[in-house]
Design a protein around this motif. Structure first.
Motif, mmCIF file in Angstrom:
data_model
loop_
_atom_site.group_PDB
_atom_site.id
_atom_site.type_symbol
_atom_site.label_atom_id
_atom_site.label_comp_id
_atom_site.label_asym_id
_atom_site.label_seq_id
_atom_site.Cartn_x
_atom_site.Cartn_y
_atom_site.Cartn_z
ATOM 1 N N TRP A 30 0.841 -1.176 0.000
ATOM 2 C CA TRP A 30 0.000 0.000 0.000
ATOM 3 C C TRP A 30 0.880 1.230 0.000
ATOM 4 O O TRP A 30 2.053 1.175 0.335
ATOM 5 C CB TRP A 30 -0.975 -0.004 1.176
ATOM 6 C CG TRP A 30 -0.337 -0.192 2.518
ATOM 7 C CD1 TRP A 30 0.070 0.778 3.379
ATOM 8 C CD2 TRP A 30 -0.019 -1.438 3.145
ATOM 9 N NE1 TRP A 30 0.623 0.218 4.506
ATOM 10 C CE2 TRP A 30 0.575 -1.149 4.388
ATOM 11 C CE3 TRP A 30 -0.181 -2.781 2.787
ATOM 12 C CZ2 TRP A 30 0.999 -2.127 5.261
ATOM 13 C CZ3 TRP A 30 0.249 -3.753 3.661
ATOM 14 C CH2 TRP A 30 0.831 -3.431 4.885
ATOM 15 N N ALA A 39 -1.703 9.939 -6.289
ATOM 16 C CA ALA A 39 -2.067 8.544 -6.026
ATOM 17 C C ALA A 39 -2.797 7.948 -7.222
ATOM 18 O O ALA A 39 -2.518 6.823 -7.641
ATOM 19 C CB ALA A 39 -2.925 8.453 -4.771
ATOM 20 N N TRP A 40 -3.729 8.703 -7.808
ATOM 21 C CA TRP A 40 -4.467 8.219 -8.978
ATOM 22 C C TRP A 40 -3.532 8.028 -10.164
ATOM 23 O O TRP A 40 -3.656 7.065 -10.925
ATOM 24 C CB TRP A 40 -5.615 9.151 -9.340
ATOM 25 C CG TRP A 40 -6.834 8.897 -8.508
ATOM 26 C CD1 TRP A 40 -7.330 9.699 -7.530
ATOM 27 C CD2 TRP A 40 -7.679 7.750 -8.562
ATOM 28 N NE1 TRP A 40 -8.439 9.124 -6.963
ATOM 29 C CE2 TRP A 40 -8.686 7.919 -7.590
ATOM 30 C CE3 TRP A 40 -7.692 6.586 -9.326
ATOM 31 C CZ2 TRP A 40 -9.680 6.972 -7.366
ATOM 32 C CZ3 TRP A 40 -8.696 5.652 -9.103
ATOM 33 C CH2 TRP A 40 -9.674 5.854 -8.139
ATOM 34 N N ALA A 43 -1.641 4.880 -9.589
ATOM 35 C CA ALA A 43 -2.540 3.737 -9.774
ATOM 36 C C ALA A 43 -2.718 3.429 -11.262
ATOM 37 O O ALA A 43 -2.706 2.262 -11.672
ATOM 38 C CB ALA A 43 -3.888 4.009 -9.119
ATOM 39 N N VAL A 46 0.570 1.837 -12.530
ATOM 40 C CA VAL A 46 0.700 0.461 -12.062
ATOM 41 C C VAL A 46 -0.248 -0.441 -12.845
ATOM 42 O O VAL A 46 0.117 -1.539 -13.252
ATOM 43 C CB VAL A 46 0.442 0.362 -10.541
ATOM 44 C CG1 VAL A 46 0.282 -1.087 -10.094
ATOM 45 C CG2 VAL A 46 1.564 1.034 -9.769
ATOM 46 N N HIS A 47 -1.465 0.035 -13.082
ATOM 47 C CA HIS A 47 -2.441 -0.768 -13.820
ATOM 48 C C HIS A 47 -1.934 -1.081 -15.232
ATOM 49 O O HIS A 47 -2.137 -2.179 -15.741
ATOM 50 C CB HIS A 47 -3.790 -0.052 -13.883
ATOM 51 C CG HIS A 47 -4.829 -0.848 -14.608
ATOM 52 N ND1 HIS A 47 -5.406 -1.957 -14.040
ATOM 53 C CD2 HIS A 47 -5.363 -0.720 -15.836
ATOM 54 C CE1 HIS A 47 -6.260 -2.476 -14.905
ATOM 55 N NE2 HIS A 47 -6.259 -1.740 -16.007
ATOM 56 N N MET A 52 -3.103 -5.664 -11.556
ATOM 57 C CA MET A 52 -3.599 -5.504 -10.185
ATOM 58 C C MET A 52 -2.937 -6.536 -9.281
ATOM 59 O O MET A 52 -2.336 -7.497 -9.734
ATOM 60 C CB MET A 52 -5.111 -5.689 -10.147
ATOM 61 C CG MET A 52 -5.571 -7.061 -10.545
ATOM 62 S SD MET A 52 -7.365 -7.073 -10.576
ATOM 63 C CE MET A 52 -7.654 -8.794 -10.879
#
Length: 182
Positions: A30, A39-40, A43, A46-47, A52
């Motif tokens: 996390w 953060a978005w 994300a 990473v996606h 995931m």
């Protein structure tokens, strides 16, 4: 100690993972980003590369956190690490290494004439996980010889004792650099 993020919230990314706390196999981490937008963005990045985290792992960890099992497991890990550090204290000179009281690794500086590769190769069949400092160096040709010794993992306490006894003999100040195991 409080995390650095608590002192500079607007400039710090705080990352933690179950891999280092409980089990490398869970692969759940996390992150606390300085802003929601950052953060978005992470994300999304990473996606694009990893899709995931494994859903079953995430569900297990979430359940453990909610039920209190996570805290029980981390307490058990700390207790085991402390017990293993006590074993280390029986077989190695406390001035000859650095470690954390609840840590699973030791850092052992070696005399300049020591051959870390020889020590690593000698200990390998005995189950003690030892890595030469050169593996962690940017420039492997410089730096003082040292070892990173892992005292955790699946190694039993008995095998840990045997490996540490041999390591202690090989690194003692008056030890000869060649030790016969026959």
């Amino acid at each position: 100690m409080p995390p650095i993020a608590s002192f500079a919230e607007d400039r710090t990314w705080h990352i933690a993972s179950v891999s280092k706390i409980l089990s490398p196999g869970l692969r759940i981490a996390w992150l606390r980003a300085p802003t929601v937008a950052q953060a978005w963005r992470l994300a999304a990045d990473v996606h694009e590369t990893a899709i995931m985290a494994p859903p079953l792992n995430a569900a297990v960890v979430a359940d453990w956190i909610g039920s209190g099992v996570f805290q029980q497991l981390t307490t058990a890990v700390r207790v085991e690490a402390q017990a293993r550090q006590a074993i280390v204290a029986k077989f190695l000179d406390p001035q000859g290494f650095q470690s954390q009281p609840e840590g699973y690794h030791l850092w052992m500086p070696l005399p300049s004439d020591a051959n870390s590769s020889e020590i690593v190769n000698t200990l390998r069949p005995h189950g003690l996980s030892v890595v030469g400092a050169d593996v962690f160096a940017v420039d492997r040709s410089s730096g003082s010889p040292a070892l990173r010794v892992s005292i955790g993992g699946t190694l039993s306490r008995e095998r840990l004792e045997r490996g540490l006894r041999l390591l202690g003999a090989m690194t003692a100040p008056n030890a000869t650099r060649k030790i016969s195991l026959v």
